[in-house]
Structures are given as C-alpha cells and as structure tokens.
Write a protein that holds these residues in place. Structure first.
Motif, short mmCIF file in Angstrom:
data_model
loop_
_atom_site.label_atom_id
_atom_site.label_comp_id
_atom_site.label_asym_id
_atom_site.label_seq_id
_atom_site.Cartn_x
_atom_site.Cartn_y
_atom_site.Cartn_z
N GLY A 668 33.45 15.83 -3.89
CA GLY A 668 33.84 14.48 -4.26
C GLY A 668 34.03 14.37 -5.76
N THR A 669 34.37 13.19 -6.24
CA THR A 669 34.61 12.99 -7.68
C THR A 669 33.29 13.07 -8.43
N ILE A 670 33.23 14.00 -9.39
CA ILE A 670 32.02 14.19 -10.19
C ILE A 670 32.40 14.26 -11.66
N GLU A 671 31.42 14.05 -12.52
CA GLU A 671 31.65 14.12 -13.96
C GLU A 671 31.47 15.55 -14.44
N GLN A 672 32.41 16.00 -15.27
CA GLN A 672 32.39 17.35 -15.83
C GLN A 672 32.53 17.23 -17.34
#
Length: 768
Positions: A668-672
């Motif tokens: 899913g959408t995650i912070e990198q």
C-alpha cells in the motif's frame, strides 16, 4: 559508431609519432563550461558516441550535458543539438534550443545530416543541415510492440548505437529490447538482429532468430555488413548482407587474457562500441578492460590503447602504455586517426595514425600457475603441493622448455623417489596451448611425524626457456602442520542449519546444513543414515548435494544418495559425513537440500523440522513460508548507480528494488524518506519504472522536499510481482544535485533510503 570511409582528417595534435595519445576535447572535469573556444580546455560530461563528417569535424554525444557537440579540425568546440536541459518538448525547431535526455550514439549520412540516439527519451533524432531537429524513430515511450509500421509511432527502449548505410537506411541498437532495428528510407521500422530475448545461443543462423544481450554500439562496413557490440554477451557480432549472424571477437567469457591470438578465442569485458577503418580492421571499445582493441582482417586481436588500468596519467606517450577509463565510443577519420570517448576521464582522446601503427609484439608464451596447497595438514600424512601451469599467451609453449621448481620448507619432505628440498619437473613431449589444458606442477609432499606443529612456507617457481616467466612466476605456499587427533564418529560433529529457507506458497528453494568438527579434528563415522523431517508447510523435492569448499584442490562436490518418503515430508540421506581426514575434506561439509513450500502452506515461521544424523542428537530445522502478498519488509532495495556531479551540477541515480525470492509484495502507499549524501541535495524529480513489464510501465512519483532539499519524501506503493505490470524489479530514478560548495573529488557515503519499516539502505555519491 559509423564507418570512416567518407570522413576527413579530424582534430589531431601535430608532431606526435604513430600510436601516440592526446586529448582533443575535455579538460577532465565533469560538467559544462562554454562553447566557441578550444575543445581541449572546456568540460565534457561522460562523452560516449563519436562520429566524423567529410570535412573532419568531430561530433560528440556529450551525455550528461544533454548536448551533441562539434569540434572542428582546428579544435574549436560548439553545440549542434541540445540546450543543456534534460527532457523532451517537441520537434521541428532549432536543435540547439530543445532539450535532450542522455544522447548516447551519433552518426552522419553522406548529406551531412546528424543522427543521434536520445537514450532516455527513447527516440532517435535527426538534425538536418539547417539545424532543425526531428524524430525519426520512437514515440517517446519505453517498450516494444511490433515491426513493420512507421518508426515514429512505435516505442523503443533506450536506443544506444546508431549508423547509416550508403542508401540512407538508418540502423540503431534498441538496447533494452535486445535488438538492432532498421528504419528504411520510407520510415518503416524492422528488426535486423535479435529476437527480443536476452542471452546467447549460437552463431550461424538468421540474426533475427537469435538472442542478443543489451547490444550497444554498432557500425557498418562498406559492403553493408553490420557489426554489433553485444555488451552483455561479451562479444562482437557480425550480421552479413544475407542476415546471418556470427561472432568476430570474444568467446563469451568476461575478462582479459592476452593479445596476439584469434579474436574469437579471447575474452572481452563489456564491449561498448565498434568502428571499422578503410583496411577492414575492426576497433572495439573494450570498456571494462580499459582498452581499445583492434581485430585485423586475419582475425588477430591486439590492444591499440590502454594498459588495462583505469585512470588518467597524461598525454603524448604511446597509447598502449597509458591509462584510459571506461572507453565508450570509438571512431576513425580518413587519415586513420582513432578517437576514443574516454567517458570516465571526461575527455575525448585521439590516437595518431592507429590504422598504420604496429602494436608491440606479444610475449611468446605467458605462463601462470593455479596454486594447489592445503590450509592445514596433520603431520605424518601426504598432501599435494604445487601448481597447475597454464598459458594465457597467444602462442603455444613447448613443454621441453617449461620447468617448475618447488623448494620445500625445512620440515617438509618430498614423496617417494625424490631427494632433497628442491623438487623440479620438466615436460618434454608436451605442448601447452593457449587457454587450453595445463601442465602438472603438483608434487606429493609429506610432513614427517617428527615435524613440530607450525606454519611451513615453500616456494614455487615457473621457468620458461631457463628464465623466469615475466610475471606470475613465483608463489609462496604456506602450510600449517598440526598434530592429528584420533578419528571419531558422528557424535563429535557440530551440525547446524546454515541457511533458513524463505519462500512463498508453491515456490521452490533450498537450504544448507553445515557439518564440522572442533579445531579441525578428523571425524570418519562411515556410511550412516541421516533422516530429515521437513518443517510444517515444506516438502523435500529433489537431489541433495554436498561440497567441501576448502579442500587442497578447490571445491570438492557431488550428489548424495537419498530417498524421499511420506509424500515429501521425510528425506533419508545415506552417506559418510567425514571431515578433516584427508586434504580433500578439510574445513566443513555443506549439504544443499532442495525444498518447496506447499501450495496450501500458511504463512509463518516453523521450527519443527529435524535432522537425525546417526547417533547424533537431533538438530532443529526451520523454514519460513512468506505470504502471498507481503508488506515492505519483504523488499530488497539497493542503489544501482552512483551519481557523479560537479559542484552546482545536477544528475540522477537509480535505486533498484526486488523482493525476497521474487514473491509478491503490496504494502500500500507508504512514506519513503531519502537523505542525501553530504554535499548533495535532491531536486525533487523522481520517477519509477517497471522495465521488465511488456509494455514497460513508467510514471512520476509523489514527492516533497524537506530540509532545503537534503531530504526527499516519496509517497507511493512500491508493489512487485502482483501482476503482469510489475514483475521482478522496480526502478526509482531520483534527481540529485551537488551543492556549489561540495568538495571536488570526495565520495560521501552517508546518504540513506528508508522505505517504510525497512532498515536504512546506504546511498553514495561522487563530487566530480
């Protein structure tokens, strides 16, 4: 990347002898300075493809300056395409006013039109004699669809080399599609070499039916034969006018052996480009060997530039004695002068009259030894000591002139029939061919029972014709003599699982078991049954094998006798797990055992497997069944390319992301969060690509900058292997710039990438 038959004399320094090297463009500093002045005093930024026109003007694909440059015979440099910005806007206007994106190859037709591969724009562009730019192949999308239609309507995938024949047909390497394509005078595109698969099968058949492997530079000779630098196959291939493909240089093995022999019998190392002179000699930019090689019409290969060491020393001396650094492009002018895109030296070098120079003669034979010696040996036992003598020179070595001399250390003695400490052997009646076979320079030696424990160093010499061979001719052979211990059974072994299998349901893998004894103690239990029980969710699937990796003869390996019972839950191996009893079973014994996770296995770690080796206490065996769609903790990112930029300059680097065992990952959408190395900041530009999907899938990433660009935050879902659009690997291409006060020559390694809950990945950069 084109023939030199119509080229005039290019910009060469005067007063140098044949075969001398000098810089004709670039001052060695990566970047862009200006136009209108002497080419040797300005900056280039990874010069790659080169070409010359009828008037002797030299054209340079100045890759990371995003320009095509022109150097007149008098040495003045100007820009003929590109405004210095990376990108694509449109066609039909002045070539010097439009952006390019990593131009790689360049050539000209007889009318003076310039053609170049605009690599990252996935196009081949043309600049006509009025300076107007157009696209002649590629629609700007990365991929492959088909042949037979308009070249400007089809996708390409990183075009690199380019050439034009006398009829005006255009050829180019479609690098990422593993093909060489042709655009005829009506604008229709076809494939002339490569079937789209990466690899090598054979020669002698239709070029369009065989695989290539990332083809790079190309050239054409006067009759129309096509030559291809088949980069990933470490070969140069030829496609004749009937469409039949053969190899003309390289045996497919990466490396450097020697010069002076048949070109197809020697090794190349990532050849980047090819060129042909008027006599039909072929020149190869042998990039990772840091050399330019020449193949004459009799198929003999020699070196004409580079001594094999990457770097830059100075100019003016013999080209074969100096250093070059990643030669990418080669071209010749009408006078037989050679031009080299010395990419990592940020220069274009010229070698005077290379077509008529005489390369230095290679040695008659070049002998070397593959050493055979044990790390340790119990006293009172015989062992092998010496070397297998091989020949990497171009000519055969007559065995009657080869002598190997082993001078034993005090405390060691020769085997039966020998006396004294100096053992020698000659090879009358034997002939050592280049790169084929070996002479036996290995002696049987022993440490008597009276020899005190310790390290004993013997010396080996290889002599040829009574003289020491020029290099790799003396070796020190240390052996540690130990007091032998009584041999014991399997209860003296230490046995443990060396690797834990991690695999998704239905997938296969293997794991290692290690058998060793303390302090090199000999263990010889005889043939015993060894019963393995698989952890929950796993079954045994096939042939287990064994290996001793530290034997005196190198790795000793083979297959184990086995049977599988209980639907794969039980594996029974019948063998003798002996260690340290001879020179061939020293160190530890490794079993490699194939397993498969059941299709209905529930994800999780299971520690309930076991190995019962004879009377040894059972050893626990574990396995990890991964989920059908893991989160980011199953990702395996690595920095694929290290950016190089001068202070104030911008560039990009790639981060390549795989998943463990190529399993599906969908976090899913995650912070990198990306932290720049010291002296660098991010530009905010970031894109992604699934380049192994068909068609390729690319796009821009959602980003924001923090801390004045020192931190780049990406919000996305780095998913892999969930369908046909995201197979195997994900590439992030990230814009970065060197700060104006960055210290030139430094390589900070303190950047990092943190992808969700993954451990930080280190990031590096280089200040040019």
């Amino acid at each position: 990347m084109a023939t030199a038959t119509a080229a005039g004399t290019g910009p060469q320094p005067s007063g140098l002898p044949d075969g001398a090297i000098a810089t004709v463009a670039g001052n060695g500093i990566a970047g862009y300075g200006s136009d209108g002045g002497p080419a040797a005093l300005t900056r280039l930024y990874e010069p790659t493809g080169l070409a010359l026109d009828k008037s002797g003007n030299l054209y340079i694909a100045d890759r990371y300056n995003y320009r095509i440059r022109k150097v007149t015979p008098s040495g003045i440099i100007t820009t003929v395409a590109g405004n210095g910005n990376a990108g694509y806007i449109s066609d039909g206007g002045p070539a010097t006013a439009t952006p390019l994106n990593q131009p790689i190859g360049v050539t000209l037709d007889d009318a003076g039109n310039i053609y170049f591969t605009d690599g990252a724009n996935h196009r081949v562009r043309k600049v006509d004699t009025k300076g107007i730019i157009t696209t002649v192949a590629g629609n700007g999308n990365a991929g492959y669809i088909s042949d037979g239609g308009p070249a400007t309507a089809t996708p390409l995938n990183w075009p690199t080399g380019v050439a034009v024949d006398r009829s005006g047909n255009l050829y180019f390497s479609d690098y990422g599609n593993h093909r060489v394509r042709k655009v005829d005078t009506k604008g229709i595109i076809t494939t002339v070499a490569g079937n789209g698969n990466a690899g090598y099968i054979s020669d002698g058949g239709p070029a369009t039916a065989t695989p290539l492997y990332l083809p790079y530079g190309i050239t054409l000779d006067e009759p129309g034969n096509l030559y291809i630098a088949d980069w990933g196959n470490h070969r140069v291939r030829k496609v004749d006018t009937k469409g039949i493909i053969t190899t003309v240089a390289g045996n497919g093995t990466a490396g450097y052996v020697s010069d002076g022999g048949p070109a197809i019998a020697t090794t190349l190392y990532y050849p980047r480009d090819v060129a042909i002179d008027n006599a039909g000699s072929l020149y190869i930019a042998d990039s990772a060997n840091q050399r330019v090689r020449k193949v004459t019409s009799d198929s003999i290969i020699t070196t004409v530039a580079g001594n094999g060491i990457a770097g830059y020393v100075d100019d003016g001396g013999p080209a074969v004695a100096t250093r070059i650094y990643n030669p990418y492009g080669v071209a010749l002018d009408g006078a037989g002068n050679l031009y080299i895109g010395d990419a990592s030296n940020q220069r274009v070098r010229g070698v005077t009259h290379v077509a008529r120079m005489t390369p230095p003669p290679p040695p008659a034979a070049d002998l070397y030894g593959e050493v055979v010696n044990p790390f340790t040996t119990p006293r009172g036992r015989e062992f092998d000591l010496g070397a297998r003598i091989k020949n990497r020179g171009p000519n055969p070595a007559d065995g009657q002139y080869v002598t190997v001399v082993l001078t034993l250390a005090d405390g060691l003695v020769g085997g039966p029939g020998t006396t004294g400490q100096r053992l020698s052997r000659t090879f009358a009646g034997q002939r050592l061919m280049p790169h084929d076979g070996s002479l036996d320079g290995v002696f049987r030696v022993a440490a008597p029972t009276t020899t005190p424990p310790g390290v004993y160093t013997s010396t080996l010499e290889i002599q040829y014709g009574g003289d020491l061979n020029l290099k790799d001719n003396t070796y020190e052979l240390p052996v540690t003599v130990v007091v032998p211990s009584p041999e014991k059974d399997e209860t003296a072994l230490t046995i443990y699982q060396d690797t834990v299998p991690e695999v998704g349901p239905g997938r296969s893998t293997s794991f290692n078991m290690r058998y060793l004894s303390p302090t090199g103690q000999p263990v010889n239990p005889g043939v015993i049954p060894q019963r393995y029980t698989a952890p929950t969710g796993f079954v045994f699937t096939g042939q287990p094998s064994y290996a001793y990796y530290r034997s005196i003869s190198g790795a000793v390996s083979g297959n184990l006798d086995y049977r599988i019972e209980d639907g794969g839950r039980t594996l029974i191996i019948t063998s003798n797990p002996h260690v340290n009893t001879t020179g061939s079973d020293t160190g530890s014994l490794i079993y490699t055992i194939p397993v498969q996770a059941r299709a209905d296995a529930t994800p999780g770690r299971y520690d309930n497997g076991s190995a019962s080796v004879g009377r040894h206490v059972p050893v626990q065996i574990s396995g990890q069944v991964t989920g059908s769609a893991q989160d980011e903790t199953a990702l395996r990112p690595v920095q694929e390319s290290v950016p190089t930029a001068a202070p104030g300059q911008s560039t990009t680097f790639n981060l390549e992301i795989h998943s463990l065992d190529n399993q599906p990952v969908n976090p899913g959408t995650i912070e990198q969060r990306f932290t720049a190395p010291t002296g660098f900041a991010y530009t905010g530009a970031a894109s992604f690509g699934y380049y192994l999907a068909k068609p390729r899938v690319t796009g821009n990433l959602d980003t924001r900058l923090e801390d004045d660009g020192r931190t780049l935050v990406v919000s996305s879902s780095p998913h892999l292997n969930t369908g046909a659009t995201d197979p195997l690997s994900l590439i992030y291409t990230i814009g970065i710039r060197a700060l104006p006060d960055a210290k030139p020559g430094s390589r900070p390694d303190d950047g990092k990438a943190v992808i969700g809950r993954l451990a930080p990945v280190p990031l590096s950069a280089v200040v040019a």
